[in-house]
Motif scaffolding. Sequence first.
Motif, PDB file in Angstrom:
ATOM      1  N   VAL A  10     -57.870 -44.116  25.913  1.00 28.50           N
ATOM      2  CA  VAL A  10     -56.441 -43.932  26.348  1.00 28.50           C
ATOM      3  C   VAL A  10     -56.752 -43.832  28.078  1.00 28.50           C
ATOM      4  O   VAL A  10     -55.779 -44.394  28.799  1.00 28.50           O
ATOM      5  N   VAL A  11     -57.769 -43.055  28.370  1.00 30.62           N
ATOM      6  CA  VAL A  11     -57.864 -43.051  29.957  1.00 30.62           C
ATOM      7  C   VAL A  11     -58.104 -44.487  30.567  1.00 30.62           C
ATOM      8  O   VAL A  11     -57.685 -44.743  31.557  1.00 30.62           O
ATOM      9  N   ILE A  12     -58.872 -45.185  29.900  1.00 30.01           N
ATOM     10  CA  ILE A  12     -59.314 -46.600  30.448  1.00 30.01           C
ATOM     11  C   ILE A  12     -57.917 -47.406  30.551  1.00 30.01           C
ATOM     12  O   ILE A  12     -57.669 -47.911  31.399  1.00 30.01           O
ATOM     13  N   GLY A  13     -57.199 -47.228  29.446  1.00 31.56           N
ATOM     14  CA  GLY A  13     -55.918 -47.984  29.374  1.00 31.56           C
ATOM     15  C   GLY A  13     -54.989 -47.720  30.359  1.00 31.56           C
ATOM     16  O   GLY A  13     -54.408 -48.456  31.210  1.00 31.56           O
ATOM     17  N   VAL A  14     -54.738 -46.278  30.671  1.00 36.88           N
ATOM     18  CA  VAL A  14     -53.693 -45.659  31.344  1.00 36.88           C
ATOM     19  C   VAL A  14     -54.092 -46.161  32.775  1.00 36.88           C
ATOM     20  O   VAL A  14     -53.422 -46.806  33.918  1.00 36.88           O
ATOM     21  N   LEU A  18     -52.255 -48.256  35.701  1.00 35.91           N
ATOM     22  CA  LEU A  18     -51.856 -47.690  36.845  1.00 35.91           C
ATOM     23  C   LEU A  18     -52.375 -48.721  38.207  1.00 35.91           C
ATOM     24  O   LEU A  18     -51.643 -48.843  39.147  1.00 35.91           O
ATOM     25  N   SER A  19     -53.816 -49.092  37.930  1.00 33.17           N
ATOM     26  CA  SER A  19     -54.320 -49.794  39.067  1.00 33.17           C
ATOM     27  C   SER A  19     -53.750 -51.129  39.299  1.00 33.17           C
ATOM     28  O   SER A  19     -53.873 -51.710  40.346  1.00 33.17           O
ATOM     29  N   TYR A  20     -53.257 -51.643  38.075  1.00 33.33           N
ATOM     30  CA  TYR A  20     -52.579 -52.923  38.405  1.00 33.33           C
ATOM     31  C   TYR A  20     -51.471 -52.857  39.230  1.00 33.33           C
ATOM     32  O   TYR A  20     -51.342 -53.689  40.214  1.00 33.33           O
TER      33      TYR A  20
END
Lengths: 327, 358
Positions: A10-14, A18-20
């Motif tokens: 979840v953390v990686i995905g979010v 966000l970074s995108y």
Amino acid sequence: MTFFNFIVYVVIGVSAVLSYFVLANWAHDYLVGKFSKKNLQDSIFRPWIFMAPALIILLVYLIYPVSETIRLSFFDNYGREFTGVSNYVWAMNDSDFRQSILNNFLWLIVVPTTCTFLGLTIATLADRVWWGVFAKTLIFMPMAISFVGASVIWKFVYEYRGAGNDQIGILNAIIVYFGGDPHAWIAIPFWNNFFLMVIMIWIQTGLAMVIFSAALRAIPEETLEAARIDGASEVRIFFYIIIPFLSETIVVIWTTITILVLKVFDIVLAMTNGQWGTEVLANLMFDWMFRGGGDSGRGSTIALFIMLGVIPIMIWNLRRFKMEQER
Amino acid sequence: MSEIVIKNLNKYYGKNHVIQDVSLNIDSQSFTVLVGPSGCGKSTILRMIAGLERINSGTISIDENIVNDLSPKDRNIAMVFQSYALYPHMTVYNNMAFGLKIEKLTKDEIDSRVYDAAKILQIEELLQRKPKQLSGGQRQRVAIGRAITRKPKVFLFDEPLSNLDAALRVQMRVELAKLHDQLDATMVYVTHDQTEAMTMADKIVVLDQGKISQSGSPLDLYHNPKNLFVGGFIGSPKMNFIKTKILKKSSQSISIDLLGQKSFILKKASTNLKTGDEVTLGIRPEHLKVSKDLKNSWKGKVFVVEKLGSGTFLYLEKEGEPLVVETDGDSKIKVGDTINVAFDQNKCHLFNSNKGLI
């Protein structure tokens, strides 16, 4: 451990999402600032950066499958050889397909209308009795059951044992108790369609009722009182004041259930698998697509017919939505 | 002749006794205003007259018929609501014709009644519009029009102007008064705004906590409030109240303590007062005068000056609520000035500790 993994994903995905947005936005500002003298706020590229993820998802999961289905419908069962309109010609001449079209129409006429009517009636009446909340809870409950689960329950209701045996299906049990003969309900052509529809009505009436209840609450009490002072009877108030007030809600519920009905599949699969003249398009499509080796050509053709049925309602819905926005 | 007679009316909401034994006569063709703070029961009384609220005990008669058990449509009344309560899906014409169609009047009769009402209210060009396309003032006219078309004996208004802006409210106030003259109908009007009550009413009924505090003509209530509540409610800005004590009492006059500065002689004497009794002196801002006269006067410091052009309100520091004094519009008095205020003896009201007039 799996829970820990879950958190990590979840953390990686979010953070990836966000970074995108942050990075793409930053890159946009940098590049546009370098090559253009115009105000950064007026950039025509920025909206596309923010819409891109949604557009890509739309493309991959909606546009591509639709175009691929259209393509496959012109090919043979393995999707290798172009066969022209032969799949469509087959469909027109196939008795199962015709039966399905007819049954889908039947579902379309009966289920949304009945659900809307029952939902509205129950919502109106339940507000007038002290046990209304209890009744509404009971009627809403089936909403929590999946179509397959509901079908299993109703299969027991319609269960048939030969005459002279103990009937374990409640319907036959009641009929036998009052001296009638038991019937294999879901095997009686034509009427069995209605026995299947009852299941969806049983589930969807709760939805209609809950939404109507909320909509009824939104009608200002003073307007109803004004009508009462104007001399309108309760029946007249219902038809001349309440129904027009609810017209939007009625349309929303009716179309929602209509679209659901067009896609009816689980109930038919679980109850009869399309036997005894209960075939519907979705089940027929599933049959051709995945059973007996699979025929992607015919399966896709049937899928397109379902889409064809849904599209007009969707267009109408979108238009109405747009009109509401403009008001 | 009384159009509406209310006798010993009671209403309970659960254990709340919201209307307590109210009796009231409303004259035929009068404009009666029920006024009071929110929660005083004024709307409840109106709704009971309309038949929208059940009566627990007592009777309401309209035109000499007891209507307790009649449904609203059989009471020969029409009501205008605060929220207008128009039928949103119908045109203005159909809104006004709805009741008439139910009465099964002929098309011509309906037409003529709707057009007549539209003409009176100047909404003829709006007849084909939907309520959504109207402004607040226009909607209120339609709501009134809907009442007029039914030609009722009694019009009931439930705070009809509360949703309008101040300028429109003043304009509609005048028009309602005009309408009352034109129609010769009995009107019962509920409001929390004493200005509306004062300007429109033939008779004002002041309600407080489910009871009638006082009723009478606007000027009667203004000049002779029977108790502290009515004194404070009628008039704007509200009446000044000064808590004080009786210093001396003779057969002709009583003298009271005036905010610790001076004793003050009142001509009005009452038999059941004793020296040392606690009383409240009430006097309206317009009956206080900025003057050099030192008799029956009091000195105070001004801390707020409100200039309205037509007049000026001065707020003077005193224990408790400030003393408000009205003076002329061109007054030169500034914040911080200490001024001498003379009390008009004849306009003073004296209330006893039970808040009743002495």
